[in-house]
Design a protein around this motif. Structure first.
Motif, mmCIF file in Angstrom:
data_model
loop_
_atom_site.group_PDB
_atom_site.id
_atom_site.type_symbol
_atom_site.label_atom_id
_atom_site.label_comp_id
_atom_site.label_asym_id
_atom_site.label_seq_id
_atom_site.Cartn_x
_atom_site.Cartn_y
_atom_site.Cartn_z
ATOM 1 N N VAL A 168 0.803 -1.237 -0.028
ATOM 2 C CA VAL A 168 -0.140 -0.157 -0.082
ATOM 3 C C VAL A 168 0.975 1.217 -0.031
ATOM 4 C CG1 VAL A 168 -1.755 1.156 1.190
ATOM 5 C CG2 VAL A 168 -1.833 -1.332 1.275
ATOM 6 N N ALA A 169 0.731 2.127 -1.181
ATOM 7 C CA ALA A 169 1.698 3.334 -1.276
ATOM 8 C C ALA A 169 0.633 4.321 -0.774
ATOM 9 C CB ALA A 169 2.015 3.442 -2.622
ATOM 10 N N VAL A 170 1.165 5.127 0.480
ATOM 11 C CA VAL A 170 0.470 6.435 0.835
ATOM 12 C C VAL A 170 1.233 7.376 0.410
ATOM 13 C CG1 VAL A 170 -0.337 7.601 2.895
ATOM 14 C CG2 VAL A 170 -0.290 4.949 2.671
ATOM 15 N N PHE A 171 0.701 8.312 -0.595
ATOM 16 C CA PHE A 171 0.995 9.526 -1.123
ATOM 17 C C PHE A 171 0.642 10.603 -0.330
ATOM 18 C CE2 PHE A 171 1.718 6.574 -4.437
ATOM 19 C CZ PHE A 171 2.604 6.999 -5.273
ATOM 20 N N GLY A 172 1.568 11.306 0.508
ATOM 21 C CA GLY A 172 1.349 12.221 1.533
ATOM 22 C C GLY A 172 1.048 11.885 2.909
ATOM 23 N N VAL A 173 2.385 12.111 3.908
ATOM 24 C CA VAL A 173 2.353 11.870 5.042
ATOM 25 C C VAL A 173 2.138 13.013 5.867
ATOM 26 C CG1 VAL A 173 3.490 10.624 6.943
ATOM 27 C CG2 VAL A 173 3.735 10.003 4.652
ATOM 28 N N GLY A 174 0.935 13.225 6.514
ATOM 29 C CA GLY A 174 0.627 14.544 7.256
ATOM 30 C C GLY A 174 -0.473 13.964 8.132
ATOM 31 N N GLY A 175 -1.462 15.115 8.260
ATOM 32 C CA GLY A 175 -2.463 14.853 9.080
ATOM 33 C C GLY A 175 -3.361 13.676 8.910
ATOM 34 N N LEU A 176 -3.636 13.356 7.291
ATOM 35 C CA LEU A 176 -4.274 12.264 7.036
ATOM 36 C C LEU A 176 -3.451 10.968 6.956
ATOM 37 C CD1 LEU A 176 -6.170 14.522 6.021
ATOM 38 C CD2 LEU A 176 -7.255 13.057 4.724
ATOM 39 N N GLY A 177 -2.120 11.552 6.233
ATOM 40 C CA GLY A 177 -1.135 10.242 5.930
ATOM 41 C C GLY A 177 -0.734 9.375 7.232
ATOM 42 N N HIS A 178 -0.642 9.953 8.264
ATOM 43 C CA HIS A 178 -0.050 9.294 9.316
ATOM 44 C C HIS A 178 -0.883 8.303 9.920
ATOM 45 C CE1 HIS A 178 -2.016 11.907 12.253
ATOM 46 N NE2 HIS A 178 -1.566 11.392 13.203
ATOM 47 N N LEU A 179 -2.237 8.780 9.678
ATOM 48 C CA LEU A 179 -3.152 7.678 10.037
ATOM 49 C C LEU A 179 -3.320 6.575 8.872
ATOM 50 C CD1 LEU A 179 -5.605 10.345 11.642
ATOM 51 C CD2 LEU A 179 -4.724 8.281 12.878
ATOM 52 N N ALA A 180 -3.332 6.934 7.652
ATOM 53 C CA ALA A 180 -3.541 5.891 6.599
ATOM 54 C C ALA A 180 -2.298 5.069 6.806
ATOM 55 C CB ALA A 180 -3.190 6.758 5.377
ATOM 56 N N VAL A 181 -1.230 5.419 7.093
ATOM 57 C CA VAL A 181 -0.241 4.257 7.251
ATOM 58 C C VAL A 181 -0.518 3.334 8.283
ATOM 59 C CG1 VAL A 181 2.272 4.112 8.156
ATOM 60 C CG2 VAL A 181 1.807 5.830 6.648
ATOM 61 N N GLN A 182 -1.216 3.663 9.573
ATOM 62 C CA GLN A 182 -1.431 2.902 10.592
ATOM 63 C C GLN A 182 -2.726 1.907 10.151
ATOM 64 O OE1 GLN A 182 -1.035 5.022 14.741
ATOM 65 N NE2 GLN A 182 -1.060 6.708 13.416
ATOM 66 N N TYR A 183 -3.538 2.315 9.588
ATOM 67 C CA TYR A 183 -4.715 1.614 9.080
ATOM 68 C C TYR A 183 -4.463 0.641 8.265
ATOM 69 C CZ TYR A 183 -7.659 5.446 11.347
ATOM 70 O OH TYR A 183 -8.223 6.006 12.440
ATOM 71 N N ALA A 184 -3.603 0.880 7.147
ATOM 72 C CA ALA A 184 -3.126 -0.007 6.149
ATOM 73 C C ALA A 184 -2.331 -1.054 6.971
ATOM 74 C CB ALA A 184 -2.241 0.543 5.051
ATOM 75 N N ARG A 185 -1.538 -0.808 7.926
ATOM 76 C CA ARG A 185 -0.743 -1.918 8.709
ATOM 77 C C ARG A 185 -1.918 -2.655 9.618
ATOM 78 N NH1 ARG A 185 3.658 -4.047 8.621
ATOM 79 N NH2 ARG A 185 4.022 -3.936 10.903
ATOM 80 N N ILE A 186 -2.984 -2.208 10.055
ATOM 81 C CA ILE A 186 -3.965 -2.821 10.893
ATOM 82 C C ILE A 186 -4.670 -3.910 10.121
ATOM 83 C CG2 ILE A 186 -6.259 -2.623 11.999
ATOM 84 C CD1 ILE A 186 -5.137 0.251 13.043
ATOM 85 N N VAL A 187 -4.827 -3.662 8.767
ATOM 86 C CA VAL A 187 -5.460 -4.897 7.922
ATOM 87 C C VAL A 187 -4.258 -5.618 7.348
ATOM 88 C CG1 VAL A 187 -7.574 -3.410 7.760
ATOM 89 C CG2 VAL A 187 -5.713 -3.275 5.883
#
Length: 336
Positions: A168-187
């Motif tokens: 899963v490539a997350v483009f943009g690590v910030g307010g949203l991205g730092h959470l997207a990284v975590q949700y992708a890891r959870i699944v």
């Protein structure tokens, strides 16, 4: 009460003294404790999108506060309850989208801080049916970013149908991205974080990203393809060029999840590649009340972390400039 008000799309927000609003039928009065600053608030304040809000209005859709008064007919909430004011201010409850669980697609929806006054204020009124209870043990500081940044990226990962071990490539690590990284890891996803700031990429690594790519230093498409390509690309950066890079980074059968809403709205993708590689292009818009309840539950259970800095409401214009500079590590949250 004190409120930050958009009076014009070309002027800074004004800090004004306003009367405390009174809840109407089906509404609650909320005394705000916190509210996050989302890039959508900036788009609203600048009138960037085709459907524009009407000044004067109060932005803010990551509001957390205490119910202080009930309007007539309200039975869902109680005085003293802590709730979130999310982007979805209300929906009709009757259309096919509302009925089948896609209330964020309702054509008669109202949006907090956009079509109705939001939470950049010490008090706000909101629909009793559409505010979401905040669990005990979850701080109001953490709950604010979860109310949009969290539920938006959680829903994006949901609609991507990430399978364990997929990249899963997350483009943009910030307010949203730092959470997207975590949700992708959870699944069970293997995360590749893409940004142009090393500090944000360091944060992504800390939060579980297995690979990071600095798009200011290397070609992100080549770098991701060298890692085997992405099965899912979630785009959280407000740039059409980034959407195109994300598309080109995908494997066969890949899914491009479009979340960010650039002012320049057009991207160019290859129809040939889309068809032959079986690529899906999916738009994902925030999340439902149930999605937000799940986001709160995950955080209360200790599965996610919020990275945030606090500001005072009087600093709203400086805070907007900070976000636009790209230097804010994750989320800014106003504390009242």
């Amino acid at each position: 009460m004190k409120a930050a008000v958009v009076t014009s799309f070309t002027a800074p927000l004004e800090i004004q003294e306003r009367a405390v609003p009174q809840p109407g039928a089906g509404q609650v009065l909320i005394r705000l404790e916190t509210c996050g600053l989302c890039h959508t608030d900036i788009h609203a304040a600048h009138g960037d999108w085709p459907v524009k809000p009407q000044p004067p209005f109060v932005p803010g859709h990551e509001g957390i506060g205490i119910v202080e008064e009930l309007g007539s007919g309200v039975t869902e909430r109680t005085v003293g309850e802590r709730v979130a004011i999310p982007w979805l201010g209300s929906a009709c409850g009757e259309c096919r989208f509302c009925i089948d669980g896609r209330e964020t697609l309702c054509e008669r929806q109202q949006n907090s801080g956009y079509s109705i006054d939001g939470a950049f204020a010490e008090y706000a009124v909101a629909s009793a049916r559409f505010v979401v209870p905040v669990p005990d043990g979850l701080s109001s500081l953490d709950a604010a970013p979860l109310s949009c940044a969290g539920v938006t990226t959680y829903k994006a990962i949901k609609v991507a149908h990430v399978q364990p071990t997929e990249r899963v490539a997350v483009f943009g690590v910030g307010g949203l991205g730092h959470l997207a990284v975590q949700y992708a890891r959870i699944v069970g996803g293997s995360v590749i974080a893409v940004d142009i700031e090393d500090e944000k990429l360091d944060l992504a690594t800390e939060l579980g990203a297995e690979h990071v790519v600095n798009a200011a230093k290397v070609d992100p498409v080549a770098a991701i393809q060298a890692l085997g390509g992405a099965d899912v690309a979630v785009v959280l950066a407000a740039s059409p060029r980034v959407f195109e890079q994300a598309f080109s980074s995908l494997n066969r059968g890949g899914r491009l999840i479009c979340v960010a809403l650039p002012a320049d709205q057009e991207m160019s993708v290859s129809i040939f590649e889309t068809v032959l590689k079986g690529i899906s292009i999916i738009g994902s818009i925030v999340g439902t009340r149930q999605d937000l309840a799940e986001v709160f539950a995950l955080h209360a259970a200790g599965h996610t972390r919020i990275i945030a800095e606090t500001r005072r409401l009087e600093q709203v214009n400086e805070a907007i400039a900070e976000v636009l500079s790209g230097k804010v590590l994750a989320r800014l949250v106003f504390e009242y």
